[in-house]
Design an enzyme around this catalytic site. Structure first.
Site, short mmCIF file in Angstrom:
data_model
loop_
_atom_site.label_atom_id
_atom_site.label_comp_id
_atom_site.label_asym_id
_atom_site.label_seq_id
_atom_site.Cartn_x
_atom_site.Cartn_y
_atom_site.Cartn_z
N LYS A 129 0.85 -1.19 0.00
CA LYS A 129 0.00 0.00 0.00
C LYS A 129 0.89 1.25 0.00
O LYS A 129 1.92 1.28 0.67
CB LYS A 129 -0.88 -0.04 1.26
CG LYS A 129 -1.96 1.02 1.35
CD LYS A 129 -2.81 0.78 2.61
CE LYS A 129 -3.92 1.79 2.78
NZ LYS A 129 -4.76 1.52 3.97
N SER A 150 -9.79 1.50 3.15
CA SER A 150 -8.94 2.29 2.30
C SER A 150 -7.92 1.49 1.48
O SER A 150 -7.43 1.99 0.47
CB SER A 150 -8.18 3.30 3.15
OG SER A 150 -7.27 2.65 4.02
N SER A 167 -9.88 -1.05 7.21
CA SER A 167 -9.29 -0.75 5.90
C SER A 167 -8.58 -1.92 5.23
O SER A 167 -8.20 -1.81 4.07
CB SER A 167 -8.30 0.42 6.02
OG SER A 167 -8.99 1.64 5.98
#
Lengths: 499, 97
Positions: free
Chosen positions: A79, A154, A178
């Site tokens: 990420k 997210s 997330s």
């Protein structure tokens, strides 16, 4: 998730060691698949141009010395709020424009030291604030199952990357759901470990007391190995545990479904849950009973306040953490500001997106003079009750089962106009962060529209090994079909819905 | 509770965020809606309840060992503006003071 070379980390290691394929062949396959599909999926924000070189070097080392880790040569994605020296870290924000990391996150460094290859850095909601990747300054990622739907967030890019077979494993971060919500939306496994299991050093901080890093994978055993590789004490994060990460392997091996007590908070299967998700979850409960698991009713009376507490605690911490983005030391700065104060204010106004500004303002308000007692302190008190509820429930059960998300993956734009409705997508996942507990989402097939459904397991502190073994049992009951993704126009293979 | 425009401007100043007129109006409404939701906490009986403290463990301390600190160039490498070994920002003090 599938690829022509291997179906698990263990199989990769076997094929690599028996020279069934080279590390370079594998890296080239995933890289070219990513280059082909990324323009339509928007999953990666940057690619590692050195990945193939590294693969070649690892092949040479393999020929000389062999490999001592299954991760030797294994391709992963991370990420884009995790730092990797020499690479951009954007947090999907304009305010980090031009920023190049000068250190590597401990979690990433530990995988790299075992020989993993980072192929690219994945899209997210700006600073990990959101549930759909629609808050990314670089546009949202698409759900590989249906390009009109969000991948969740997210960590939506990391989840979609694994679902679309761009990498067999990826890393995300989870502050309120997330990792788990996008795992459910994309039909992959995602786990948020116990707070303190994995070092947060090099993860750009959102809410320091809630953030944890964790993997997305196609299987529970791959996630287990990633946690063991990343876990353990790190002098750069004083909240990391002294416990041996190897305990997770031992717990994994020792867990049996027939001895397991599954806590069921019945109220969470009622009002507010999409009927097709409820149906899948009720089928799962029956199937687990058939395998010898026993249901134990539990009540988590204060979990109803999870969202309330979260949006005060997380925003308060965010307002403090994000004060470092001031246009002085790195990233974006507005041109020709009149004075210093204006430079700070205009840089932050132009650099941050709407949701990030909203949360900074809310957190600043909750901590401001005259309101701290009524908002922040009160939230922290209710948080202690939420934790107490869980500890009492775990006196009577080994893990708690809930849905991961109240709805299937929603359409782009469906919730962007109403921040509160977006916040409610985290209603089942958020309490695990507030209580510091490990929790995972595991796919349990598709709903009537061919969209993935996730089951959510929460365990007591340090029970990742057991949770993952339970997820492995569940995965065996729900062999997942694969999304069929094409360049230009992702489409979905027949839903394979089992009624 | 509902936030007025001047409440939002006050918090924006504390947050070092310049908000446009349009943003202030919109955000006042959005934050009020969120605050009205989170105020649901008021219905919980909190008498005698301690605030969450996070970890119950004693604070872990790093070993007290001398290590290499960041080099000036390392620290300045990402700066939008620099002047020699310093970060450069707009003038803070007026000339002659």
């Amino acid at each position: 998730m599938s690829n022509p070379f291997f179906s698990s980390l263990a199989e990769f290691a076997k094929g690599r060691d028996s020279r069934k394929f080279t590390i370079e062949e594998v890296a080239r396959y995933f890289m070219s698949r990513t280059e082909q599909l990324n323009p339509s999926l928007n999953v990666c924000l940057s690619l590692n141009e050195n990945a193939i070189n590294r693969a070649r070097q690892l092949d040479a080392r393999l020929a000389r010395n062999g490999a001592d880790s299954p991760f030797f040569g294994y391709p992963i994605m991370i990420k884009d709020n995790l730092e990797m020296e020499g690479f951009p870290t954007t947090c999907a924000s304009k305010i980090l424009e031009g920023y190049i990391s000068r250190r590597t996150a401990t979690s990433v460094a530990r995988l790299l030291s075992l020989g993993a290859i980072v192929l690219g850095k994945t899209n997210l909601d700006e600073f990990a604030m959101g549930s759909s990747t629609e808050n990314s300054a670089f546009g949202p990622s698409k759900n590989p199952w249906n390009p009109t739907r969000v991948p969740g967030g997210s960590s939506g890019g990391s989840a979609a990357a694994v679902a679309a077979g761009l990498a067999p494993l990826s890393l995300g971060s989870d502050t309120g759901g997330s990792i788990r919500q996008p795992a459910a939306f994309c039909g992959v496994l995602g786990i948020k470990p116990t707070y303190g299991r994995i070092s947060r050093s090099g993860l750009v901080a959102f809410s320091s007391s809630l953030d944890q890093i964790g993997p997305f994978s196609g299987s529970a055993s791959d996630a287990l190995e990633a946690l063991v590789a990343m876990g353990g004490r790190d002098s750069l994060d004083m909240t990391t545990t002294e416990r041996d990460p190897g305990e997770m392997r031992r717990d994994f091996a020792a867990t049996r479904m027939e001895e397991t007590q599954i806590g069921i908070p019945e109220v969470l299967f009622g009002e507010g849950l999409d009927p097709s998700i409820r149906k899948r979850l009720l089928e799962l409960r029956e199937a687990l009973g058939g395998k010898g698991a026993r249901e134990v009713p539990v009540t988590l009376p204060h979990s109803a306040y999870g969202i309330n507490v979260y949006y005060l605690v997380a925003t308060s911490e965010a307002s403090s953490n994000l004060s470092r983005f001031d246009g002085v030391r790195y990233g974006f700065r507005v041109k020709n500001p009149a004075d210093l104060r204006t430079m700070y204010e205009e840089t932050r106004d132009a650099g941050f997106g709407d949701e990030v500004k909203r949360r900074i303002l809310l957190g600043t308000f909750a901590l401001s003079a005259g309101y701290q007692e009524a908002f922040y302190r009160k939230a922290r008190k209710v948080q202690s009750l939420i934790r107490k509820d869980f500890m009492e429930a775990f006196q009577h059960c080994d893990a708690i089962l809930t849905p991961t998300s109240p709805t299937p993956p929603f359409a782009f734009g469906e919730k962007t106009g109403d921040p509160l409705s977006m916040y409610l997508s985290d209603v089942y996942t958020i309490t695990a962060n507030l209580a510091g507990l490990p929790a995972l989402s595991v796919p349990v097939g598709l709903d009537g529209q061919g969209l993935p459904v996730g089951a959510h397991l929460i365990g007591p502190p340090w029970s990742e090994g057991r949770l993952l073994k339970l997820a492995e049992f569940i995965s065996a009951l729900y062999p997942m079909p694969l999304p069929e993704v094409h360049a230009g126009h992702p489409t979905v293979k027949g839903p394979g819905d089992r009624g | 509770m509902n936030l007025s425009k001047s409440d939002v401007l006050h918090v924006a100043r504390l947050s070092a965020l310049a908000l446009s007129e349009a943003e202030v109006d919109r955000i006042a409404g959005e934050l009020s809606a969120i605050l009205n939701y989170v105020e649901g906490l008021s219905s919980v009986d909190l008498s005698g309840i301690p605030a969450e403290e996070g970890s119950r463990l004693p604070t872990a301390l790093a070993e007290d060992l001398p290590v290499q600190s960041l080099s000036t160039d390392w620290a300045l490498a990402g700066a939008p503006d620099r002047s020699g070994p310093f970060f450069q920002v707009p003038r803070i003090l007026e000339e002659g003071r």
